[in-house]
Design a protein around this motif. Sequence first.
Motif, PDB file in Angstrom:
ATOM      1  N   LEU A   1      46.303  44.922  33.436  1.00  0.00           N
ATOM      2  CA  LEU A   1      45.915  43.510  33.461  1.00  0.00           C
ATOM      3  C   LEU A   1      45.354  43.252  34.849  1.00  0.00           C
ATOM      4  CD1 LEU A   1      49.019  41.968  31.646  1.00  0.00           C
ATOM      5  CD2 LEU A   1      46.796  42.560  30.659  1.00  0.00           C
ATOM      6  N   ALA A   2      44.029  43.286  34.952  1.00  0.00           N
ATOM      7  CA  ALA A   2      43.361  43.273  36.254  1.00  0.00           C
ATOM      8  C   ALA A   2      43.176  41.858  36.787  1.00  0.00           C
ATOM      9  CB  ALA A   2      42.012  43.972  36.152  1.00  0.00           C
ATOM     10  N   ALA A   3      43.026  41.762  38.106  1.00  0.00           N
ATOM     11  CA  ALA A   3      42.802  40.474  38.754  1.00  0.00           C
ATOM     12  C   ALA A   3      41.323  40.173  38.931  1.00  0.00           C
ATOM     13  CB  ALA A   3      43.504  40.441  40.110  1.00  0.00           C
TER      14      ALA A   3
ATOM     15  N   ARG B   1      39.530  48.243  44.044  1.00  0.00           N
ATOM     16  CA  ARG B   1      40.780  48.933  44.385  1.00  0.00           C
ATOM     17  C   ARG B   1      41.505  49.374  43.108  1.00  0.00           C
ATOM     18  NH1 ARG B   1      45.244  48.113  48.394  1.00  0.00           N
ATOM     19  NH2 ARG B   1      47.238  48.102  47.285  1.00  0.00           N
ATOM     20  N   THR B   2      41.628  48.476  42.148  1.00  0.00           N
ATOM     21  CA  THR B   2      42.323  48.789  40.899  1.00  0.00           C
ATOM     22  C   THR B   2      41.643  49.937  40.165  1.00  0.00           C
ATOM     23  OG1 THR B   2      42.983  46.471  40.702  1.00  0.00           O
ATOM     24  CG2 THR B   2      43.146  47.830  38.726  1.00  0.00           C
TER      25      THR B   2
ATOM     26  N   VAL C   1      49.959  45.698  36.470  1.00  0.00           N
ATOM     27  CA  VAL C   1      49.630  44.275  36.577  1.00  0.00           C
ATOM     28  C   VAL C   1      49.149  43.957  37.993  1.00  0.00           C
ATOM     29  CG1 VAL C   1      50.505  41.925  36.339  1.00  0.00           C
ATOM     30  CG2 VAL C   1      51.334  43.720  34.809  1.00  0.00           C
ATOM     31  N   CYS C   2      48.050  43.221  38.090  1.00  0.00           N
ATOM     32  CA  CYS C   2      47.435  42.940  39.393  1.00  0.00           C
ATOM     33  C   CYS C   2      47.437  41.462  39.758  1.00  0.00           C
ATOM     34  CB  CYS C   2      46.001  43.462  39.402  1.00  0.00           C
ATOM     35  SG  CYS C   2      45.864  45.224  39.024  1.00  0.00           S
TER      36      CYS C   2
ATOM     37  N   ASP D   1      50.528  45.737  41.532  1.00  0.00           N
ATOM     38  CA  ASP D   1      49.678  46.034  42.684  1.00  0.00           C
ATOM     39  C   ASP D   1      49.255  44.713  43.306  1.00  0.00           C
ATOM     40  OD1 ASP D   1      48.076  47.171  44.590  1.00  0.00           O
ATOM     41  OD2 ASP D   1      46.395  47.528  43.239  1.00  0.00           O
ATOM     42  N   CYS D   2      49.846  44.388  44.448  1.00  0.00           N
ATOM     43  CA  CYS D   2      49.574  43.120  45.126  1.00  0.00           C
ATOM     44  C   CYS D   2      48.581  43.367  46.256  1.00  0.00           C
ATOM     45  CB  CYS D   2      50.875  42.540  45.680  1.00  0.00           C
ATOM     46  SG  CYS D   2      50.643  40.974  46.543  1.00  0.00           S
TER      47      CYS D   2
END
Length: 379
Positions: A7-9, A18-19, A99-100, A119-120
Amino acid sequence: MKQILCLAASPWRTSPTRTQRFLEVFSDAEVLFFEPHTPRPPRRNGERIRPMTYLYTLPPIPPIIEERPRLSAANHRKLLHIIVDAMRHHLFQQPLLWVCSPIYDELVDEIPHSGLIYDCDQDWSRLPILLESQLTCRADIVFAASPGLQEHLSPCNHNIVVVPNGIPFERYDAVRTDAFLCPLDMARCASPIFGYVGTVWPNLNLTPVEAAATAHPEWSFVFLGLVSRHNRYVSSVRKLPNVYFLGPKRAADIPPYLRHMTAGMMLLRDGMEDNDILSPRVYEYFAQGLPVAAMYHHLQKEVYPTLIDSAYSIPRFVEMCEKIVQHDPTEKKVARHKIAADSDWSNRCRQVQQAVEDSKLLEELDLTRSIDDGRDWFK
């Protein structure tokens, strides 16, 4: 088969985010990549964008704020319906959930998964704090893009790995770009040239540049990137004859500009003064050995204090620029170049891959069973 549901940002990009880079290292895993709504023409849901990666675009959702801290029931069902349908189609059973963004927190419990990674890579303080707190508590591993983010999240999780942003070092390496000619649109700029690579966001504070450009009309200040029409500083800075906004450039076209700059600049964004996430642009500057004149807020911790010329006031910023023009020792250029080489995405990805492998969260699954397996996830 190993399976990852992301679930990308940010949307899928041709120049990898980055993801995307982190997921690419798991080449033996099938990936369902869910991007947020994007204004570009929509792709066909389920399109294969890499050999084992399939792209889905989620519908737009209203902003989540403290006054409205949850998804509406309709939006919740809509998102979950798309995700679960895709899982059934691709026979996903218990994927590793990547999850991002905290906005997906309330979906986590309803998506079957074998493990959870958060991934923050940015400050999410604009969202209700409970969302990120809950997501961090649930995560098996948290990747944080800076020590400040690690400190912020540490009350909720002890398994936090700091993985800063990176760059494709070879593209920006001074050794490989030494013969690049100065781009035509920058050839008119008198040296020394102070450059800024990146978007001029609405809240990017350009006051230090205005002060330095006014104090030294014989210098040039160059901006490469999109310029927000909502930035309140741009109009006055544009009036200065030694400030140049050269527009956005393709990533592959940026190295020649960097090669002919004297120094790079780091500027603050209003309202985000305590943000310690180091932008990839700093490593791009470092790959050329460039000195950096940086504005800092008193809440920020200095990064690479011996290699970045830091200023906590506008007059001090002008002084740092003057210091850079006067002298920049060779040993500092070498040190910056070494840091840039170490920040190559291959090293960042290796760090992520090792953490996931050590956790045993990404294991082969038995796909002989039906994805439904007698269980109805979505009603």
